[in-house]
Design an enzyme around this catalytic site. Structure first.
Site, PDB file in Angstrom:
ATOM      1  N   THR A   1      -7.931  -5.189   4.115  1.00 40.59           N
ATOM      2  CA  THR A   1      -7.423  -4.436   5.247  1.00 40.59           C
ATOM      3  C   THR A   1      -8.541  -3.800   6.071  1.00 40.59           C
ATOM      4  O   THR A   1      -9.583  -3.418   5.541  1.00 40.59           O
ATOM      5  CB  THR A   1      -6.449  -3.329   4.756  1.00 40.59           C
ATOM      6  OG1 THR A   1      -5.505  -3.902   3.861  1.00 40.59           O
ATOM      7  CG2 THR A   1      -5.737  -2.656   5.882  1.00 40.59           C
TER       8      THR A   1
ATOM      9  N   ARG B   1       5.053 -12.355   0.309  1.00 42.86           N
ATOM     10  CA  ARG B   1       4.668 -10.999  -0.095  1.00 42.86           C
ATOM     11  C   ARG B   1       4.176 -10.185   1.123  1.00 42.86           C
ATOM     12  O   ARG B   1       3.436 -10.665   1.961  1.00 42.86           O
ATOM     13  CB  ARG B   1       3.559 -11.090  -1.144  1.00 42.86           C
ATOM     14  CG  ARG B   1       3.047  -9.763  -1.667  1.00 42.86           C
ATOM     15  CD  ARG B   1       1.784  -9.315  -0.978  1.00 42.86           C
ATOM     16  NE  ARG B   1       1.305  -8.044  -1.511  1.00 42.86           N
ATOM     17  CZ  ARG B   1       0.424  -7.281  -0.886  1.00 42.86           C
ATOM     18  NH1 ARG B   1      -0.057  -7.637   0.281  1.00 42.86           N
ATOM     19  NH2 ARG B   1       0.038  -6.142  -1.418  1.00 42.86           N
TER      20      ARG B   1
ATOM     21  N   GLY C   1       2.669  -6.103   1.940  1.00 42.73           N
ATOM     22  CA  GLY C   1       2.235  -4.851   1.320  1.00 42.73           C
ATOM     23  C   GLY C   1       2.583  -3.643   2.169  1.00 42.73           C
ATOM     24  O   GLY C   1       3.635  -3.586   2.819  1.00 42.73           O
ATOM     25  N   ASP C   2       1.690  -2.678   2.172  1.00 46.68           N
ATOM     26  CA  ASP C   2       1.933  -1.415   2.864  1.00 46.68           C
ATOM     27  C   ASP C   2       1.677  -1.473   4.368  1.00 46.68           C
ATOM     28  O   ASP C   2       2.212  -0.661   5.130  1.00 46.68           O
ATOM     29  CB  ASP C   2       1.024  -0.322   2.282  1.00 46.68           C
ATOM     30  CG  ASP C   2      -0.448  -0.711   2.407  1.00 46.68           C
ATOM     31  OD1 ASP C   2      -0.841  -1.718   1.790  1.00 46.68           O
ATOM     32  OD2 ASP C   2      -1.203  -0.023   3.120  1.00 46.68           O
TER      33      ASP C   2
ATOM     34  N   THR D   1      -5.626   1.812   2.826  1.00 50.57           N
ATOM     35  CA  THR D   1      -6.120   0.507   2.388  1.00 50.57           C
ATOM     36  C   THR D   1      -6.035   0.468   0.867  1.00 50.57           C
ATOM     37  O   THR D   1      -6.217   1.499   0.213  1.00 50.57           O
ATOM     38  CB  THR D   1      -7.576   0.250   2.832  1.00 50.57           C
ATOM     39  OG1 THR D   1      -8.109  -0.845   2.076  1.00 50.57           O
ATOM     40  CG2 THR D   1      -8.478   1.458   2.628  1.00 50.57           C
ATOM     41  N   GLY D   2      -5.770  -0.705   0.315  1.00 52.15           N
ATOM     42  CA  GLY D   2      -5.691  -0.802  -1.139  1.00 52.15           C
ATOM     43  C   GLY D   2      -4.423  -1.513  -1.568  1.00 52.15           C
ATOM     44  O   GLY D   2      -3.838  -2.292  -0.800  1.00 52.15           O
TER      45      GLY D   2
END
Ligand code: GLY
Length: 297
Positions: free
Chosen positions: A164, A192, A194-195, A215-216
């Site tokens: 990211t 998929r 993510g955030d 980020t992560g």
């Protein structure tokens, strides 16, 4: 009213290998240079965020745009989010495969009547708004192809080396914008997300309070709605550094997550925290650009 402009960017948190340290530093620096030039000449926070993130999407060192991680099918699948703090307008996009700069799509969505578009429909929206499609192969770099081939053979779970890119800007009017763009996780299951395109988890901006960009590991970040949690801490009177440290500590303690975050308050004060090995980040300070990847930099 003329306020001091401010800009902070990140190039991702994770196990960034030594071979990518210099490219991360150079890319984060260029992103601040591009974005701050716009702010310094009176440009908007949105334009500065877009410019800074485009630099990192075009730079194959980062997991965004060209250089994105490949999913199990061997394709990139990119997500992005954009928010402006005056009217709380939001734009989010997920599952792009053939757009070089997803942040442009997120911004156009933010400026439209929509808030969140996905996949082929999002790509068609982008085309209708003058954003060209590219050949999906053009976004795949040899480093990611090699990782994908190794993962396919061993079927090992992916350990992201950094994911990211993101930016927060405050312009001379004191207006805030936040943006984020990602190629997601290595060898992710197709479909998929993510955030990053989830407002409140991957990004948040409110001129009355401040902004944050995450980020992560998205699967963990969304469970604590991390960016909004940081902004809520600002509203409660925390300094951005304290807010950043609290959310990362809470993420680790509550859901066992690994991540990083950049935070800026409405006055332009900044904070950053992470519990991964490294995190690329850069910001404008006292007339010069500060760049860090390691804790000890
Ligand atoms: N933070 C990026 C992702 O989990 O997709």
């Amino acid at each position: 009213m003329s306020e001091k402009p401010q800009l902070i960017v990140h190039g991702g948190a994770g196990d960034i290998p030594d071979s990518l340290l210099d490219p991360f530093r150079a890319g984060c620096r260029r992103a601040v240079e591009e974005g701050y030039r716009i702010l310094d000449s009176g440009g908007s926070a949105e334009d500065a965020v877009e410019a800074a993130i485009r630099v990192m999407e075009d730079d194959e060192a980062f997991d965004a745009g060209k250089g994105s991680h490949l999913n199990q099918d061997g394709f990139v699948s990119m997500d992005a989010g954009f928010m402006e703090g005056a009217h709380l307008n939001v734009g989010a996009v997920a599952g792009l495969r053939d757009i070089a700069n997803p942040i442009l799509v997120a911004r156009r969505i933010m400026e439209s009547e929509h808030t969140f578009l996905i996949g082929e429909g999002a790509a068609r929206f982008a085309e209708a708004h003058g954003i060209a499609r590219c050949n999906p192969e053009d976004l795949i770099v040899p480093r990611e192809r090699e990782i994908w081939q190794a993962r396919r053979q061993t079927l090992r779970l992916a350990t992201p080396y950094g994911d990211t890119v993101g930016a927060i800007a405050r312009d001379v009017r004191g207006h805030l914008a936040a943006g984020v763009s990602t190629g997601g996780r290595q060898f992710a299951v197709p479909g998929r997300v993510g955030d990053v395109p989830c407002v409140g988890s991957g990004f948040y901006a409110d001129d009355a309070v401040g902004a944050a960009v995450s980020t992560g590991e998205g699967e963990h970040i969304v469970r604590i709605v991390m960016a909004k949690r940081a902004v809520d801490h600002l509203a409660a009177g925390m300094h951005p550094q304290q807010a950043a440290e609290e959310v990362i500590a809470y993420l680790a303690q509550r859901v066992g997550g690994r991540a990083g975050i950049i935070v800026m308050d409405r006055l332009g004060r900044m904070g950053c925290a992470y519990n991964t090995l490294r995190m690329g980040r850069a910001w404008w300070e006292e007339g010069r650009i500060e760049v860090r990847v390691n804790r000890e930099d």
